[in-house]
Design a protein around this motif. Structure first.
Motif, PDB file in Angstrom:
ATOM      1  N   ARG A 372       1.811  15.950  15.150  1.00 38.97           N
ATOM      2  CA  ARG A 372       0.671  15.614  15.527  1.00 38.97           C
ATOM      3  C   ARG A 372       0.108  14.202  15.277  1.00 38.97           C
ATOM      4  O   ARG A 372      -0.467  13.454  16.309  1.00 38.97           O
ATOM      5  CB  ARG A 372      -0.402  16.587  15.283  1.00 38.97           C
ATOM      6  N   HIS A 373       0.433  13.873  14.374  1.00 37.97           N
ATOM      7  CA  HIS A 373      -0.407  12.388  13.784  1.00 37.97           C
ATOM      8  C   HIS A 373       0.776  11.448  13.599  1.00 37.97           C
ATOM      9  O   HIS A 373       0.274  10.241  13.479  1.00 37.97           O
ATOM     10  CB  HIS A 373      -0.961  12.645  12.438  1.00 37.97           C
ATOM     11  N   GLY A 374       1.956  11.546  13.800  1.00 40.46           N
ATOM     12  CA  GLY A 374       2.899  10.578  13.834  1.00 40.46           C
ATOM     13  C   GLY A 374       4.274  10.893  14.755  1.00 40.46           C
ATOM     14  O   GLY A 374       4.065  11.641  15.533  1.00 40.46           O
ATOM     15  N   GLU A 375       5.272   9.914  14.529  1.00 37.14           N
ATOM     16  CA  GLU A 375       6.452  10.061  15.072  1.00 37.14           C
ATOM     17  C   GLU A 375       7.708  10.581  14.448  1.00 37.14           C
ATOM     18  O   GLU A 375       7.859   9.747  13.471  1.00 37.14           O
ATOM     19  CB  GLU A 375       6.756   8.700  15.857  1.00 37.14           C
ATOM     20  N   VAL A 376       8.243  11.731  14.457  1.00 36.87           N
ATOM     21  CA  VAL A 376       9.252  12.191  13.611  1.00 36.87           C
ATOM     22  C   VAL A 376      10.542  11.502  14.180  1.00 36.87           C
ATOM     23  O   VAL A 376      11.119  11.854  15.309  1.00 36.87           O
ATOM     24  CB  VAL A 376       9.613  13.723  13.681  1.00 36.87           C
ATOM     25  N   ALA A 395      -3.221   3.985   8.493  1.00 33.19           N
ATOM     26  CA  ALA A 395      -4.462   5.010   8.513  1.00 33.19           C
ATOM     27  C   ALA A 395      -3.793   6.411   8.073  1.00 33.19           C
ATOM     28  O   ALA A 395      -4.083   7.153   7.213  1.00 33.19           O
ATOM     29  CB  ALA A 395      -5.245   4.950   9.436  1.00 33.19           C
ATOM     30  N   GLU A 396      -2.715   6.749   9.159  1.00 31.10           N
ATOM     31  CA  GLU A 396      -2.352   8.063   8.961  1.00 31.10           C
ATOM     32  C   GLU A 396      -1.351   8.546   7.858  1.00 31.10           C
ATOM     33  O   GLU A 396      -1.358   9.562   7.246  1.00 31.10           O
ATOM     34  CB  GLU A 396      -1.553   8.503  10.403  1.00 31.10           C
ATOM     35  N   ALA A 397      -0.604   7.533   7.424  1.00 34.67           N
ATOM     36  CA  ALA A 397      -0.141   7.618   6.240  1.00 34.67           C
ATOM     37  C   ALA A 397      -0.797   7.722   4.937  1.00 34.67           C
ATOM     38  O   ALA A 397      -0.463   8.722   4.194  1.00 34.67           O
ATOM     39  CB  ALA A 397       0.897   6.261   6.153  1.00 34.67           C
ATOM     40  N   GLY A 398      -2.043   6.880   4.965  1.00 36.70           N
ATOM     41  CA  GLY A 398      -3.008   7.284   3.816  1.00 36.70           C
ATOM     42  C   GLY A 398      -3.702   8.824   3.964  1.00 36.70           C
ATOM     43  O   GLY A 398      -3.669   9.284   2.857  1.00 36.70           O
ATOM     44  N   LYS A 399      -3.840   9.369   5.099  1.00 33.95           N
ATOM     45  CA  LYS A 399      -4.215  10.558   4.881  1.00 33.95           C
ATOM     46  C   LYS A 399      -3.297  11.623   4.696  1.00 33.95           C
ATOM     47  O   LYS A 399      -3.398  12.513   4.126  1.00 33.95           O
ATOM     48  CB  LYS A 399      -4.465  10.765   6.620  1.00 33.95           C
ATOM     49  N   TRP A 400      -1.997  11.434   5.003  1.00 35.68           N
ATOM     50  CA  TRP A 400      -0.817  12.262   4.590  1.00 35.68           C
ATOM     51  C   TRP A 400      -0.634  12.354   3.106  1.00 35.68           C
ATOM     52  O   TRP A 400      -0.534  13.375   2.432  1.00 35.68           O
ATOM     53  CB  TRP A 400       0.473  11.840   5.225  1.00 35.68           C
ATOM     54  N   LEU A 401      -0.734  11.217   2.468  1.00 32.43           N
ATOM     55  CA  LEU A 401      -0.517  11.082   1.085  1.00 32.43           C
ATOM     56  C   LEU A 401      -1.661  11.969   0.460  1.00 32.43           C
ATOM     57  O   LEU A 401      -1.536  12.496  -0.675  1.00 32.43           O
ATOM     58  CB  LEU A 401      -0.544   9.593   0.932  1.00 32.43           C
ATOM     59  N   LYS A 402      -2.824  11.624   1.083  1.00 36.34           N
ATOM     60  CA  LYS A 402      -4.045  12.455   0.187  1.00 36.34           C
ATOM     61  C   LYS A 402      -4.010  13.824   0.653  1.00 36.34           C
ATOM     62  O   LYS A 402      -4.247  14.707  -0.422  1.00 36.34           O
ATOM     63  CB  LYS A 402      -5.283  11.877   1.116  1.00 36.34           C
ATOM     64  N   ARG A 403      -3.346  14.064   1.665  1.00 34.25           N
ATOM     65  CA  ARG A 403      -3.146  15.876   2.171  1.00 34.25           C
ATOM     66  C   ARG A 403      -2.237  16.137   0.919  1.00 34.25           C
ATOM     67  O   ARG A 403      -2.415  17.340   0.490  1.00 34.25           O
ATOM     68  CB  ARG A 403      -2.622  15.780   3.338  1.00 34.25           C
TER      69      ARG A 403
END
Length: 409
Positions: A372-376, A395-403
């Motif tokens: 949903r947030h990136g490209e596999v 920005a999304e990478a930061g959200k993923w790491l926090k998740r």
């Protein structure tokens, strides 16, 4: 930038040809001053009237803005139907629009344009215009068209267009769930946008040496050299003095440009007035809130290099190399298109990072989040785990790491 009169006349002839009108005479009329009654002087009006009396002419096109009073007086003097630049462009759009959205937008523009002319210019029903075409016969079946009737129709069209806008917004949100960046093609009409679109996407969009050959927006997926996908959007061409009615009516379509991740300005560098054309495109983009300081990514594709002499093409290549925001191409021959895709790839990937992610095979929620947030970019299953290569914005990478940190805590 001021255009050469000869180039402006050639463009007007091209506009007439776009709706298959046979041009029997074209000339530049020099004015010392604009005449409130007829735009041009009485002597020139009489000269044209005499010429028209000897030749079968159905329509006289004035490549300028003509007031309703001037239009009425010219028609009486020339004894022929007169339309101005705005009316001609609206007529072309009416002939070219294919989708329901396009037809609604054009009709809305026509009605807004006609509202003052139908009511203020014509007092006799037998002289009244109708429909939304100046060249298409007697018009609507109802003889008396007044402000109230036109206003009601405009209101209905606006309601229909609101539904179209809502549908387009839903489509845009659906595309955002598959987060492919959008690259919007813009440019002066006949700059080669559709030819470039076909070259990059292997589509078969109508591409002719014709002004306003395509109107309705088209989208296709393009694979960049890095392997990531983008959505390429071909939009309507711009033109000098684009009627404000059309800019307003096509606002829903142009929102695709506003929301694009990258705007690719296609320019016809073989045209003698290419700088003036580029200025017109920038003016329309500025009216949409898009400028160099608006935060939008802008890249110029300097097209039709195949039509330049070798020395001019080499000078253009050197100029583009110095600017860093332009690529010299020939959409017709394919020259420079690979370099163009590489530049697009680099510009869209400037804030993108690739992560190696390992998930439990049953962790569907995390997998869905990444899709949903990136490209596999790649995925392999090994020993009950999924090993993925994922591209995310910073920005999304930061959200993923926090998740992930939150889950481990």
């Amino acid at each position: 930038m001021r255009r050469r009169p000869e180039a402006r006349l050639a463009e007007a002839v091209g506009l007439a040809a776009a709706i298959e009108l046979e041009v029997v005479h074209a000339e530049v009329v020099w004015l010392s001053a604009w005449r409130p009654a007829t735009l041009i002087g009485s002597g020139k009006t009489e000269e044209l009237a005499a010429w028209i009396a000897e030749h079968p002419v159905d329509v006289v096109i004035v490549d300028a803005a003509v007031t309703p009073v001037q239009q009425r007086n010219l028609e009486r003097a020339l004894k022929a139907k007169v339309i101005d630049r705005t009316g001609l462009i609206l007529e072309i759009f009416g002939a070219r629009a294919r989708t329901r959205e396009g037809r609604l937008q054009v009709e809305l523009a026509h009605l807004n344009y006609q509202r003052s002319r139908l009511v203020r210019s014509w007092t006799h029903l037998e002289r009244q215009r109708g429909g939304f075409g100046f060249l298409g016969g007697p018009g609507e079946s109802q003889l008396e068209i007044d402000r109230r009737l036109i206003g009601e129709r405009i209101a209905r069209i606006k309601l229909d267009l609101e539904q179209v806008v809502n549908t387009r917004s839903l489509h845009r949100r659906a595309r955002q769930k598959v987060p492919y960046p959008v690259v919007a093609l813009v440019g002066y009409t006949n700059a080669g946008k559709s030819t470039l679109f076909n070259r990059l996407t292997e589509a078969e969009v109508l591409a002719k040496d014709l002004l306003f050959a395509t109107l309705d927006p088209t989208m296709r997926t393009v694979r960049l050299p890095s392997g990531r996908n983008v959505i390429l959007s071909d939009t309507v061409g711009f033109i000098s003095e684009l009627p404000t009615h059309l800019v307003a009516a096509f606002r829903a379509t142009l929102e695709e440009v506003i929301s694009a991740d990258l705007i690719l300005h296609v320019r016809d560098m073989s045209h003698p007035d290419c700088e003036a054309q580029a200025g017109d495109v920038r003016d329309v983009l500025a009216s949409l809130g898009i400028s160099d300081d608006s935060g939008h990514r802008l890249l110029e594709a300097w097209n039709k290099a195949d039509q330049l002499e070798p020395e001019a093409r080499e000078a253009l290549q050197n100029q583009a190399a110095r600017q860093q925001d332009a690529i010299v191409i020939s959409a017709l021959e394919g020259t420079g298109c690979d370099a163009l895709l590489q530049r697009i790839d680099a510009m869209l990937g400037s804030d993108r990072v690739e992560l190696a992610v390992t998930l439990d095979a049953g962790d569907g929620a995390a997998l869905a989040w990444l899709h949903r947030h990136g490209e596999v970019l790649g995925m392999q299953e090994q020993d009950g785990h999924l090993k993925l290569s994922v591209a995310l914005s910073q920005a999304e990478a930061g959200k993923w790491l926090k998740r992930q940190e939150g889950q481990r805590a």
